[in-house]
Design an enzyme around this catalytic site. Structure first.
Site, mmCIF file in Angstrom:
data_model
loop_
_atom_site.group_PDB
_atom_site.id
_atom_site.type_symbol
_atom_site.label_atom_id
_atom_site.label_comp_id
_atom_site.label_asym_id
_atom_site.label_seq_id
_atom_site.Cartn_x
_atom_site.Cartn_y
_atom_site.Cartn_z
ATOM 1 N N TRP A 115 -20.937 -22.127 -14.367
ATOM 2 C CA TRP A 115 -19.556 -21.856 -14.684
ATOM 3 C C TRP A 115 -18.916 -23.062 -15.348
ATOM 4 O O TRP A 115 -19.312 -24.200 -15.094
ATOM 5 C CB TRP A 115 -18.803 -21.487 -13.406
ATOM 6 C CG TRP A 115 -19.260 -20.232 -12.752
ATOM 7 C CD1 TRP A 115 -19.413 -18.992 -13.323
ATOM 8 C CD2 TRP A 115 -19.622 -20.082 -11.385
ATOM 9 N NE1 TRP A 115 -19.822 -18.070 -12.398
ATOM 10 C CE2 TRP A 115 -19.966 -18.713 -11.193
ATOM 11 C CE3 TRP A 115 -19.692 -20.945 -10.297
ATOM 12 C CZ2 TRP A 115 -20.371 -18.203 -9.965
ATOM 13 C CZ3 TRP A 115 -20.094 -20.444 -9.070
ATOM 14 C CH2 TRP A 115 -20.423 -19.091 -8.912
ATOM 15 N N ILE A 118 -17.591 -26.041 -13.159
ATOM 16 C CA ILE A 118 -18.553 -26.763 -12.322
ATOM 17 C C ILE A 118 -19.732 -27.254 -13.149
ATOM 18 O O ILE A 118 -19.889 -28.449 -13.416
ATOM 19 C CB ILE A 118 -19.033 -25.866 -11.154
ATOM 20 C CG1 ILE A 118 -17.845 -25.428 -10.288
ATOM 21 C CG2 ILE A 118 -20.077 -26.595 -10.302
ATOM 22 C CD1 ILE A 118 -18.190 -24.371 -9.259
ATOM 23 N N CYS A 119 -20.570 -26.319 -13.571
ATOM 24 C CA CYS A 119 -21.847 -26.670 -14.195
ATOM 25 C C CYS A 119 -21.710 -27.151 -15.627
ATOM 26 O O CYS A 119 -22.653 -27.729 -16.172
ATOM 27 C CB CYS A 119 -22.798 -25.480 -14.129
ATOM 28 S SG CYS A 119 -23.132 -24.963 -12.430
ATOM 29 N N VAL A 120 -20.556 -26.912 -16.238
ATOM 30 C CA VAL A 120 -20.278 -27.478 -17.558
ATOM 31 C C VAL A 120 -19.468 -28.763 -17.417
ATOM 32 O O VAL A 120 -19.819 -29.792 -17.984
ATOM 33 C CB VAL A 120 -19.545 -26.468 -18.463
ATOM 34 C CG1 VAL A 120 -19.151 -27.124 -19.787
ATOM 35 C CG2 VAL A 120 -20.431 -25.245 -18.726
#
Length: 217
Positions: A115, A118-120
């Protein structure tokens, strides 16, 4: 704040490296900032554009045994390529991913993933702090809510990241239609994934190839 402007700030395929992060079923199941179908389409288009322009692409997932494999639409673009599976939520803390990026010798780091918040955001902010020129492809990413996605974008802009969409990136890589080396491959991506623009191109080709009636005008 350092402004990103001037010709040298535009993205070039020979200087770009793409990292696609966690385009997996678990993340897609709680994607609420975008139409999930659109994100699958856009991330696939991004992958195909990178391949068309010869841009090295790193594929990575997080605990794929539980979260699911990367979308086959993406992995099919790079048959046989290893997907780096992580335990780190922050991709940039996984040395294998960082080493793969560094091995390309490219300095324009392009990231998309699920997402956004978060992950970006985490790898983008860390990589910026380490001196990388980072661009986020917002429409090949997505968050758990519209607010989460938009706040993450604001946070990354404040940290110095550049924001683009996949079609803007592909156009920037092409830059000049007189550059014919990758134009046909890019056109194929547009036909498959650029919706109205792709259909309009096909219509244009139909009209150009339609004989004019002999009694016309």
């Amino acid at each position: 704040m350092t402004f990103r402007n001037g010709l040298d700030s535009l993205l070039r395929p020979e200087d770009s490296v793409l990292v696609l992060i966690d385009h997996q079923p678990y993340q897609l199941a709680n994607l609420n900032s975008h139409d999930p179908q659109a994100v699958v389409n856009n991330s696939t288009a991004l992958a195909k554009a990178a391949k068309a322009f010869g841009v090295p692409t790193i594929l990575t997932s997080v605990i794929a045994d539980r979260g699911g494999l990367l979308f086959p639409q993406i992995t099919d673009v790079f048959p046989g390529q290893e997907v780096i599976d992580r335990t780190f939520i922050n991709t940039w803390e996984d040395q294998k991913v960082v080493d793969a990026v560094k091995a390309t010798g490219r300095k324009q780091l392009i990231i998309a993933g699920l997402w956004t918040e978060i992950c970006v955001a985490m790898p983008v902010i860390q990589a910026l702090g380490e001196g990388w020129d980072v661009t986020v492809i917002t429409d090949a990413s997505g968050g758990t809510s519209v607010e989460a996605h938009e706040v993450a974008i604001q946070r990354m802009i404040a940290a110095g990241a550049n924001m683009m969409t996949w079609l803007a990136l592909a156009s920037e890589w092409q830059r000049d239609w007189a550059r014919t080396e990758h134009a046909a491959e890019l056109t194929d991506v547009l036909k498959q994934h650029a919706a109205g623009s792709g259909i309009a191109f096909l219509w244009e080709q139909q009209l150009l190839n339609t004989p004019v009636p002999s009694n016309a005008g």
